[in-house]
Design a protein around this motif. Structure first.
Motif, PDB file in Angstrom:
ATOM      1  N   THR A 163       0.822  -1.209   0.000  1.00 27.28           N
ATOM      2  CA  THR A 163       0.000   0.000   0.000  1.00 27.28           C
ATOM      3  C   THR A 163       0.858   1.261   0.000  1.00 27.28           C
ATOM      4  OG1 THR A 163      -1.714  -1.157   1.273  1.00 27.28           O
ATOM      5  CG2 THR A 163      -1.822   1.253   1.237  1.00 27.28           C
ATOM      6  N   ARG A 213      -5.620   4.205  -7.095  1.00 31.23           N
ATOM      7  CA  ARG A 213      -6.634   4.948  -6.350  1.00 31.23           C
ATOM      8  C   ARG A 213      -6.954   4.245  -5.033  1.00 31.23           C
ATOM      9  NH1 ARG A 213     -11.852   7.881  -8.934  1.00 31.23           N
ATOM     10  NH2 ARG A 213     -10.114   8.744 -10.117  1.00 31.23           N
ATOM     11  N   LEU A 214      -7.073   2.928  -5.082  1.00 28.10           N
ATOM     12  CA  LEU A 214      -7.324   2.159  -3.857  1.00 28.10           C
ATOM     13  C   LEU A 214      -6.193   2.351  -2.856  1.00 28.10           C
ATOM     14  CD1 LEU A 214      -8.693  -1.295  -5.076  1.00 28.10           C
ATOM     15  CD2 LEU A 214      -9.868   0.308  -3.574  1.00 28.10           C
ATOM     16  N   ALA A 236      -3.999   4.778  -2.660  1.00 29.29           N
ATOM     17  CA  ALA A 236      -3.943   6.150  -2.163  1.00 29.29           C
ATOM     18  C   ALA A 236      -5.024   6.393  -1.108  1.00 29.29           C
ATOM     19  CB  ALA A 236      -4.111   7.132  -3.323  1.00 29.29           C
ATOM     20  N   TYR A 237      -6.219   5.859  -1.346  1.00 29.56           N
ATOM     21  CA  TYR A 237      -7.309   6.049  -0.388  1.00 29.56           C
ATOM     22  C   TYR A 237      -6.972   5.356   0.928  1.00 29.56           C
ATOM     23  CZ  TYR A 237     -12.098   6.459   1.371  1.00 29.56           C
ATOM     24  OH  TYR A 237     -13.208   6.769   2.125  1.00 29.56           O
ATOM     25  N   ARG A 292      -4.342   7.460   2.711  1.00 30.63           N
ATOM     26  CA  ARG A 292      -4.854   8.748   3.185  1.00 30.63           C
ATOM     27  C   ARG A 292      -5.769   8.590   4.394  1.00 30.63           C
ATOM     28  NH1 ARG A 292      -6.042  10.470  -1.486  1.00 30.63           N
ATOM     29  NH2 ARG A 292      -8.260   9.966  -1.511  1.00 30.63           N
ATOM     30  N   HIS A 293      -6.513   7.484   4.435  1.00 27.78           N
ATOM     31  CA  HIS A 293      -7.479   7.278   5.515  1.00 27.78           C
ATOM     32  C   HIS A 293      -7.004   6.252   6.548  1.00 27.78           C
ATOM     33  CE1 HIS A 293     -10.655   9.721   3.643  1.00 27.78           C
ATOM     34  NE2 HIS A 293     -10.158   9.286   2.498  1.00 27.78           N
ATOM     35  N   ARG A 313      -6.335   3.090   6.343  1.00 31.63           N
ATOM     36  CA  ARG A 313      -7.176   1.906   6.274  1.00 31.63           C
ATOM     37  C   ARG A 313      -6.355   0.714   5.795  1.00 31.63           C
ATOM     38  NH1 ARG A 313     -12.595   2.140   5.025  1.00 31.63           N
ATOM     39  NH2 ARG A 313     -12.415  -0.128   5.266  1.00 31.63           N
ATOM     40  N   LEU A 351     -10.463  -2.230   2.861  1.00 28.93           N
ATOM     41  CA  LEU A 351     -10.982  -1.244   1.921  1.00 28.93           C
ATOM     42  C   LEU A 351     -11.530  -1.927   0.673  1.00 28.93           C
ATOM     43  CD1 LEU A 351     -11.262   1.794   1.197  1.00 28.93           C
ATOM     44  CD2 LEU A 351      -8.992   1.611   0.145  1.00 28.93           C
ATOM     45  N   LEU A 397     -18.587   1.337   0.146  1.00 27.27           N
ATOM     46  CA  LEU A 397     -17.708   2.493  -0.034  1.00 27.27           C
ATOM     47  C   LEU A 397     -17.686   2.861  -1.507  1.00 27.27           C
ATOM     48  CD1 LEU A 397     -15.519   4.378   1.230  1.00 27.27           C
ATOM     49  CD2 LEU A 397     -13.858   2.652   0.518  1.00 27.27           C
ATOM     50  N   LEU A 436     -15.646   5.082  -4.363  1.00 29.63           N
ATOM     51  CA  LEU A 436     -14.373   5.743  -4.580  1.00 29.63           C
ATOM     52  C   LEU A 436     -14.373   6.534  -5.884  1.00 29.63           C
ATOM     53  CD1 LEU A 436     -11.938   2.883  -3.504  1.00 29.63           C
ATOM     54  CD2 LEU A 436     -12.582   4.890  -2.214  1.00 29.63           C
TER      55      LEU A 436
END
Length: 234
Positions: free
Chosen positions: A73, A207-208, A210-211, A214-215, A217, A222, A231, A233
């Protein structure tokens, strides 16, 4: 399968498996980490996208496989460093490691049981095709004997890795091989997002990741939320 009682039994079994042209599935039920003075072992192989795919973990479940996914990640950590640069990485005390080395991985790793790590590239034909990583829950150095055995095990793995590499390069994550696909849900979620958002799969995966970063998770959790529509995105 009954766990082996000593490393020599493991190495003999790997030699026989290689002679029979078997793949990493021969390791599926083995418990080896403790024989090397470690609390966990992981094997990652380079997949068709050029990224590392977790193929085997001892123990199978628990926080150790999440450490691998954490590196995946964040794009930062000992397994990635070993694979990218082709040398063995050893840190005897993660709590005392200079944070500049792995600025993203280290703070997150401190929330896990890991306190020491060794990661070594799996190389064949002059190329790195994967990495073997060992974790300990207590800081401290491996003994000379343990370090020697770790590299003996790494060398014994190579024929099985080479047998597994073609199917991984073709996009087969190990189904039918006796191996667990640790990030299957992540790949499925990336595929779903790629179709839904009409973007390339690698952009959907980015994108997964990065999310998740950022969160703060888990990437696996996720992905499950994305697949079950809990969820969005977009």
């Amino acid at each position: 399968m009954t766990p082996p009682e000593d490393l020599e039994t493991v190495l003999a079994g790997l030699r026989h498996a290689a002679a029979d042209e078997r793949h990493l599935g021969a390791l599926a039920s083995l418990r080896i980490a403790g024989l090397l003075g470690l609390d966990a072992l992981t094997i990652d192989l380079v997949n068709s996208a050029g990224t590392l795919e977790l193929m085997w973990c001892d123990p199978v479940d628990g926080p150790w496989s999440e450490l691998d996914t954490l590196q995946y990640t964040l794009g930062d950590g000992p397994t990635l460093e070993a694979a990218q640069h082709g040398y063995t990485v050893t840190e005897h005390d993660l709590a005392a490691t200079d944070q500049a080395r792995w600025p993203l991985f280290l703070p997150a790793a401190m929330k896990s049981p890991a306190r020491a790590v060794v990661a070594a590239p799996l190389r064949a034909g002059g190329e790195t095709i994967g990495a073997l990583t060992g974790y300990r829950a207590t800081p401290g150095t491996m003994t000379a004997s343990q370090a020697h055995d770790f590299h003996r095990f790494r060398q014994a793995l190579l024929p099985l890795v080479l047998q597994s590499a073609p199917s991984l390069a073709a996009g087969d994550s190990g189904h039918g091989d006796g191996l667990r696909c640790y990030r299957e849900e992540v790949q499925q979620a990336a595929g779903y997002l790629a179709v839904t958002l009409a973007i390339p799969p690698d952009h959907a995966l980015a994108r997964l990741r990065a999310y998740a970063f950022r969160h703060d998770r888990s990437l696996t959790d996720l992905a499950r939320d994305a697949l079950t529509r809990r969820l969005r995105l977009d």
